[in-house]
Enzyme design. Structure first.
Site, short mmCIF file in Angstrom:
data_model
loop_
_atom_site.label_atom_id
_atom_site.label_comp_id
_atom_site.label_asym_id
_atom_site.label_seq_id
_atom_site.Cartn_x
_atom_site.Cartn_y
_atom_site.Cartn_z
N ASP A 23 0.91 -1.29 0.11
CA ASP A 23 -0.22 -0.18 -0.07
C ASP A 23 0.89 1.18 0.05
OD1 ASP A 23 0.98 -0.39 3.30
OD2 ASP A 23 -0.56 0.39 3.16
N GLU A 67 0.13 -1.05 6.00
CA GLU A 67 1.17 -0.84 6.68
C GLU A 67 0.89 0.54 6.82
OE1 GLU A 67 4.84 1.08 8.01
OE2 GLU A 67 4.02 1.55 6.28
#
Length: 406
Positions: free
Chosen positions: A80, A174
């Protein structure tokens, strides 16, 4: 080098921004699309034990090339990108630093300025990858993924490099603090690992902030301001009072190194009601706990001063300083330093002024310091990454594998 750059260019074009407001994992569809893409790529390069679970976690194995009993090590990066800047329609481009400001978007007059970012002078004469200035680049952490994948391909192609079993993993979410929440440490099966999620060339990090997030809800009472005396309780003014009650110097823009801070990331207020979202950070656990208590106490005092009783504070711990778990396993840090020196990279042990999946994983039983990717200005439209630093990262990861077997 060409495969490394091509990979990275392809990855950053995938929109994988995570979303804190979504409860499922992964929080956005684009992350799952990228996970499926990585699975197919791992198959093509010959990786084994490839898996993609329902939460979007990708794992794979690079089989050992030595018969010696060697520790199983791992490398981890996240798919991400930060919601702090757009990750949609990223347009990567390669430019060369010549010592002058670089116009990265002529049409919109967006400039990567040497005066604003003086560290660019360290890369004089080097090619770097930037976005067009309307989005972030996504080097955090697609550079880490590209570097791990290129290392994996290198080891799978060149059987003369002796190494033990290597495990790799790519995780979702994350950037919103959930990257390790559903990570299956037992299934990963490594003795230790490294997140490849750092910044400047040479970074090796095994200290990070202790972190918490505070949600403060304020209930006020609104009446016509002309008739407000003794009646109105202005939630907006109470929110300002909470802000002003905290130490003036303990904010991100006035701290560095090991200094912690309070950081308001969101504030929405009317006279009737207010909400403050604040993050609390400190490397020192005692100071961290003190900061949380200070915020609670400040809200109690302001509740009394304003006679409202309408301040509700909820503080949730996010992660803790991995140093506690890494220090008993310092050989894994020394190994990374040795690998860097062997690759003509000067190790820079630096505390992380933030968090990493490695912090949570370390407390889950997988010691996991953090290694550089080479990226700079993360979460920003002015994010960039020098190609030379990416190549160096691949070499260092490969050398860690070799040294572990040696």
């Amino acid at each position: 080098m060409e495969s490394l750059i091509n990979r990275f260019m392809q990855y950053v074009k995938m929109e994988t921004t995570s979303d804190e407001e979504i409860g499922k994992c992964p929080t956005t569809k684009g992350q799952l699309v990228m996970a499926q893409y990585l699975v197919e790529e791992l198959k093509k390069i010959g990786a084994q034990e490839i898996s993609l679970d329902e939460n979007g976690y990708v794992m794979a194995t690079i089989p050992a090339t030595t018969d010696k009993e060697v520790p199983v090590i791992g490398f981890i990066s996240h798919m991400d990108t930060s919601p702090e800047a757009s990750g949609k329609d990223v347009k990567p481009q390669i430019v060369r630093f010549t010592g002058s400001d670089i116009v990265i978007n002529k049409e919109k007059n967006i400039v990567l300025s040497v005066s604003d970012f003086p560290e660019t002078e360290n890369y004089l004469g080097q090619d770097v990858i930037v976005s067009d200035g309307t989005t972030l680049l996504g080097a955090d952490d697609k550079a880490g993924i590209a570097e791990i994948m290129t290392m994996a391909e290198k080891l799978l192609t060149n059987k003369s490099i002796l190494h033990g079993k290597i495990r790799i993993a790519f995780t979702p979410d994350e950037e919103i603090g959930r990257g390790a929440d559903k990570f299956d440490v037992k299934r990963f099966g490594a003795d230790w690992a490294y997140t490849v999620d750092g910044g400047v060339l040479g970074e090796i990090q095994y200290e990070n902030f202790n972190a918490a997030v505070a949600d403060i809800h304020i209930t006020g009472r609104n009446v016509h301001p002309g008739e407000a005396k003794g009646k109105m309780i202005n939630a907006a003014r109470i929110a300002a009072a909470i802000q002003n009650s905290l130490p003036f110097s303990e904010v991100p823009e006035r701290t560095e190194g090991y200094e912690g801070f309070f950081h308001t990331v969101e504030m929405n207020c009317t006279p009737e009601k207010g909400h403050i979202k604040m993050i609390i950070r400190d490397h020192d656990r005692t100071k961290f706990e003190h900061k949380k208590e200070l915020l609670k106490k400040s809200c109690e005092i302001i509740n009394t001063q304003y006679g409202c009783g309408g301040i509700e504070v909820k503080i949730r711990d996010q992660y803790f300083n991995m140093k506690e778990k890494i220090v008993p396993n310092m050989h894994i840090v020394e190994l990374a330093k040795e690998a860097m020196l062997n690759c003509n990279v000067i190790p820079q042990p630096l505390p992380i002024r933030g968090g990493t999946d490695g912090a949570t994983l370390s407390f889950m039983g997988l010691p996991c310091p953090n290694i550089f990717t080479g990226g700079m200005n993360f979460h920003s439209r002015f994010e960039y990454i020098p190609i030379n630093s990416m190549v160096a990262a691949v070499n260092v990861l490969t050398e860690i594998c070799r040294l572990t077997a040696k």
